[in-house]
Design an enzyme around this catalytic site. Structure first.
Site, PDB file in Angstrom:
ATOM      1  CB  CYS A 138      -0.960  -0.011   1.184  1.00 27.97           C
ATOM      2  SG  CYS A 138      -2.031  -1.457   1.186  1.00 27.97           S
ATOM      3  CG  HIS A 265      -2.749   4.142   5.158  1.00 35.44           C
ATOM      4  ND1 HIS A 265      -2.472   4.135   3.805  1.00 35.44           N
ATOM      5  CD2 HIS A 265      -2.944   2.843   5.508  1.00 35.44           C
ATOM      6  CE1 HIS A 265      -2.485   2.891   3.360  1.00 35.44           C
ATOM      7  NE2 HIS A 265      -2.775   2.093   4.372  1.00 35.44           N
ATOM      8  CG  HIS A 299      -6.577   0.739   0.737  1.00 40.08           C
ATOM      9  ND1 HIS A 299      -5.605   1.380  -0.007  1.00 40.08           N
ATOM     10  CD2 HIS A 299      -5.907   0.156   1.777  1.00 40.08           C
ATOM     11  CE1 HIS A 299      -4.432   1.201   0.552  1.00 40.08           C
ATOM     12  NE2 HIS A 299      -4.593   0.461   1.637  1.00 40.08           N
TER      13      HIS A 299
END
Length: 369
Positions: A138, A265, A299
């Site tokens: 990520c 995040h 995401h």
């Protein structure tokens, strides 16, 4: 070696919440989520995902998005530009489709499977000076941006094109499902009642250069850490995220009190949000405005760092704080979590990207002086 200034001069994005960066920022500010429910990815289970609805391939969409950035720029071509790709999936989705259709590997092209498949695809449309690809889960495109920053700051390149991209791979979706972290509804970052994340696909393209243009945002620094607390869980006290943010601020000699906005995040999972909130509270207290935009975009995995860097750049350009969505009861009572888009004088903005294995990256942006 002298340090050159680095500027975000052009950018464009595509995700479930918008076909352009302008559309995305409007969706964020008006709480218009692009996340929808799907039942074809996991047998007998409905999950919420961020899917780009387009009649043509995401590879074609990628080339079009890069072309838009080139047209925005002062460049005639990318021949003297370094291409830096950040992706966690690469060409894996294409390989999955072929295997599920054919039930064998004979028709899978290795050049279109690995992480550098993205660079290979783009080489059919553009000529670059060179390319390099990052796959760090990520934080992939956040690390790609950090590498681009280093290349320009050290005078190695005058322009770097950073591409963050990930697609909805079955391998990824079912992997996150096995971890028990997928939600059946749009995610609720930092909320007491959050129940997981939304895997999404996205494209984010950012042109970094050593000279500014009219609406440039300065890329002031990058901070990294690898706390290696656990393969899939961050350290509970946010030690890794804290260190990455501190390093980003030190890179630019900026005090925490000077930062006006943090794009967190904020995935909506139990472990991530608690850890990151703790890190932000330890460094900034309640003095900085914080939001996660993943309740709108989902995401986007390896593309998230670049996509959220664009959100930070636009927040600085427009002097608007992007809000949280689906946040009703914050778990961390210290953080200054924004619930509505607000006009605010912003000088600096920070973007956090956190990944498996404790790989953490924080990027600092500011208005040029």
């Amino acid at each position: 070696m002298p340090t050159n200034s680095v500027y975000v001069n052009c950018f464009e994005s595509v995700c479930c919440a918008g076909e352009s960066s302008e559309a995305l920022f409007e969706a964020i500010c008006t709480h218009q989520s692009g996340i929808k429910s799907f039942n074809e990815f996991i047998p007998n289970k409905s999950i919420a995902l961020g899917k780009i609805e387009k009649p043509f391939s995401i590879e074609s969409l990628l080339a079009v998005t890069c072309k838009k950035v080139l047209v925005q720029s002062s460049l005639e071509n990318f021949e003297n530009t370094l291409l830096v790709v950040g992706s966690s999936v690469g060409g894996m989705q294409r390989s999955e489709l072929l295997f599920l259709r054919d039930h064998h590997y004979a028709n899978i092209d290795p050049k279109l499977h690995a992480i550098d498949a993205i660079a290979h695809i783009l080489s059919q449309h553009f000529t670059f000076k060179d390319d390099i690809s990052f796959s760090t889960a990520c934080t992939s495109s956040a690390n790609a941006l950090g590498y681009g920053y280093e290349m320009i700051a050290k005078g190695v390149y005058e322009s770097v094109l950073v591409v963050g991209i990930d697609t909805l791979s079955l391998t990824t979706i079912r992997g996150f499902d096995a971890l028990g972290v997928l939600s059946s509804r749009p995610c609720q970052p930092f909320d007491m009642n959050r129940d997981g994340m939304n895997v999404a696909e996205g494209i984010a393209v950012v042109l970094l250069q050593n000279t500014p243009c009219k609406e440039s945002i300065e890329f002031l620094g990058a901070g990294y850490s690898s706390d290696a607390h656990h393969m899939a869980h961050p350290s509970p006290d946010g030690e890794g995220a804290l260190l990455a943010m501190q390093k980003a601020l030190q890179c630019a000699h900026i005090m925490p009190s000077e930062v006006g906005y943090i794009n967190a995040h904020g995935t909506g999972t139990q472990a991530n949000d608690t850890s990151e909130a703790c890190a932000i509270a330890r460094l900034f207290g309640d003095k900085v405005s914080v939001s996660s935009t993943k309740s709108i975009t989902g995401h986007t995995l390896g593309a998230a760092g670049a996509l959220e860097a664009i959100v930070c750049a636009m927040a600085l350009q427009k002097q608007i704080l992007p809000p949280n969505t689906n946040l009703f009861e914050p778990e961390n009572k210290t953080l200054n979590l924004v619930n509505a888009a607000k006009s605010r004088t912003l000088r600096y903005a920070l973007s956090n990207s956190l990944a498996f294995g404790g790989n953490n990256t924080a990027l600092l942006f500011g208005l040029p002086q």
